[in-house]
Design a protein around this motif. Structure first.
Motif, PDB file in Angstrom:
ATOM      1  N   VAL A 166      10.252  -9.192   8.259  1.00 54.98           N
ATOM      2  CA  VAL A 166       8.806  -8.950   8.310  1.00 54.98           C
ATOM      3  C   VAL A 166       8.072 -10.215   8.730  1.00 54.98           C
ATOM      4  O   VAL A 166       7.198 -10.190   9.605  1.00 54.98           O
ATOM      5  CB  VAL A 166       8.296  -8.435   6.940  1.00 54.98           C
ATOM      6  N   VAL A 167       8.407 -11.340   8.117  1.00 52.64           N
ATOM      7  CA  VAL A 167       7.689 -12.584   8.376  1.00 52.64           C
ATOM      8  C   VAL A 167       7.938 -13.089   9.794  1.00 52.64           C
ATOM      9  O   VAL A 167       7.058 -13.703  10.402  1.00 52.64           O
ATOM     10  CB  VAL A 167       8.080 -13.650   7.322  1.00 52.64           C
ATOM     11  N   THR A 168       9.102 -12.841  10.343  1.00 56.12           N
ATOM     12  CA  THR A 168       9.394 -13.326  11.692  1.00 56.12           C
ATOM     13  C   THR A 168       8.994 -12.332  12.781  1.00 56.12           C
ATOM     14  O   THR A 168       9.199 -12.617  13.965  1.00 56.12           O
ATOM     15  CB  THR A 168      10.891 -13.664  11.841  1.00 56.12           C
ATOM     16  N   SER A 169       8.404 -11.228  12.419  1.00 57.48           N
ATOM     17  CA  SER A 169       7.991 -10.246  13.425  1.00 57.48           C
ATOM     18  C   SER A 169       6.713 -10.705  14.127  1.00 57.48           C
ATOM     19  O   SER A 169       5.901 -11.457  13.584  1.00 57.48           O
ATOM     20  CB  SER A 169       7.775  -8.875  12.784  1.00 57.48           C
ATOM     21  N   ARG A 229       2.979 -12.336  12.648  1.00 60.43           N
ATOM     22  CA  ARG A 229       2.439 -13.613  13.146  1.00 60.43           C
ATOM     23  C   ARG A 229       1.025 -13.425  13.690  1.00 60.43           C
ATOM     24  O   ARG A 229       0.154 -14.253  13.468  1.00 60.43           O
ATOM     25  CB  ARG A 229       3.354 -14.197  14.202  1.00 60.43           C
ATOM     26  N   ALA A 230       0.795 -12.341  14.416  1.00 60.39           N
ATOM     27  CA  ALA A 230      -0.536 -12.069  14.960  1.00 60.39           C
ATOM     28  C   ALA A 230      -1.546 -11.849  13.839  1.00 60.39           C
ATOM     29  O   ALA A 230      -2.675 -12.356  13.888  1.00 60.39           O
ATOM     30  CB  ALA A 230      -0.491 -10.853  15.882  1.00 60.39           C
ATOM     31  N   MET A 231      -1.148 -11.103  12.818  1.00 59.00           N
ATOM     32  CA  MET A 231      -2.046 -10.868  11.694  1.00 59.00           C
ATOM     33  C   MET A 231      -2.352 -12.170  10.966  1.00 59.00           C
ATOM     34  O   MET A 231      -3.505 -12.451  10.626  1.00 59.00           O
ATOM     35  CB  MET A 231      -1.427  -9.872  10.716  1.00 59.00           C
ATOM     36  N   LEU A 232      -1.336 -12.988  10.738  1.00 61.59           N
ATOM     37  CA  LEU A 232      -1.536 -14.260  10.050  1.00 61.59           C
ATOM     38  C   LEU A 232      -2.440 -15.185  10.870  1.00 61.59           C
ATOM     39  O   LEU A 232      -3.336 -15.830  10.330  1.00 61.59           O
ATOM     40  CB  LEU A 232      -0.188 -14.922   9.792  1.00 61.59           C
ATOM     41  N   ARG A 233      -2.228 -15.223  12.168  1.00 63.19           N
ATOM     42  CA  ARG A 233      -3.085 -16.042  13.038  1.00 63.19           C
ATOM     43  C   ARG A 233      -4.527 -15.564  12.976  1.00 63.19           C
ATOM     44  O   ARG A 233      -5.467 -16.367  12.896  1.00 63.19           O
ATOM     45  CB  ARG A 233      -2.580 -15.989  14.462  1.00 63.19           C
ATOM     46  N   SER A 234      -4.730 -14.251  12.979  1.00 62.37           N
ATOM     47  CA  SER A 234      -6.075 -13.687  12.897  1.00 62.37           C
ATOM     48  C   SER A 234      -6.761 -14.065  11.591  1.00 62.37           C
ATOM     49  O   SER A 234      -7.930 -14.458  11.581  1.00 62.37           O
ATOM     50  CB  SER A 234      -6.011 -12.171  13.043  1.00 62.37           C
TER      51      SER A 234
END
Length: 63
Positions: free
Chosen positions: A41-44, A48-53
């Motif tokens: 999940v974390v490497t998907s 990453r896009a959600m975390l960046r947002s």
């Protein structure tokens, strides 16, 4: 009669050799499976896009 039955029951219940090892094995297997799922999940890319947002919105907050 009851005392003999109770003594036999206690003797059988007290003989749990290997139970702790089996419980640790199942717990370790479950922890490894959970770690594998979290890693995927974390490497998907979506995560990453959600975390960046989320981080960009937090950085650009105006007071």
């Amino acid at each position: 009669m009851f005392r003999r039955w109770w003594a036999e029951l206690r003797a059988v219940a007290a003989d749990d050799r290997g139970m702790a090892t089996a419980e640790y094995a199942v717990g370790t297997l479950a922890a490894c499976a959970l770690a594998a799922v979290l890693y995927k999940v974390v490497t998907s890319a979506g995560f990453r896009a959600m975390l960046r947002s989320v981080l960009e919105r937090a950085i650009n907050v105006q007071f």
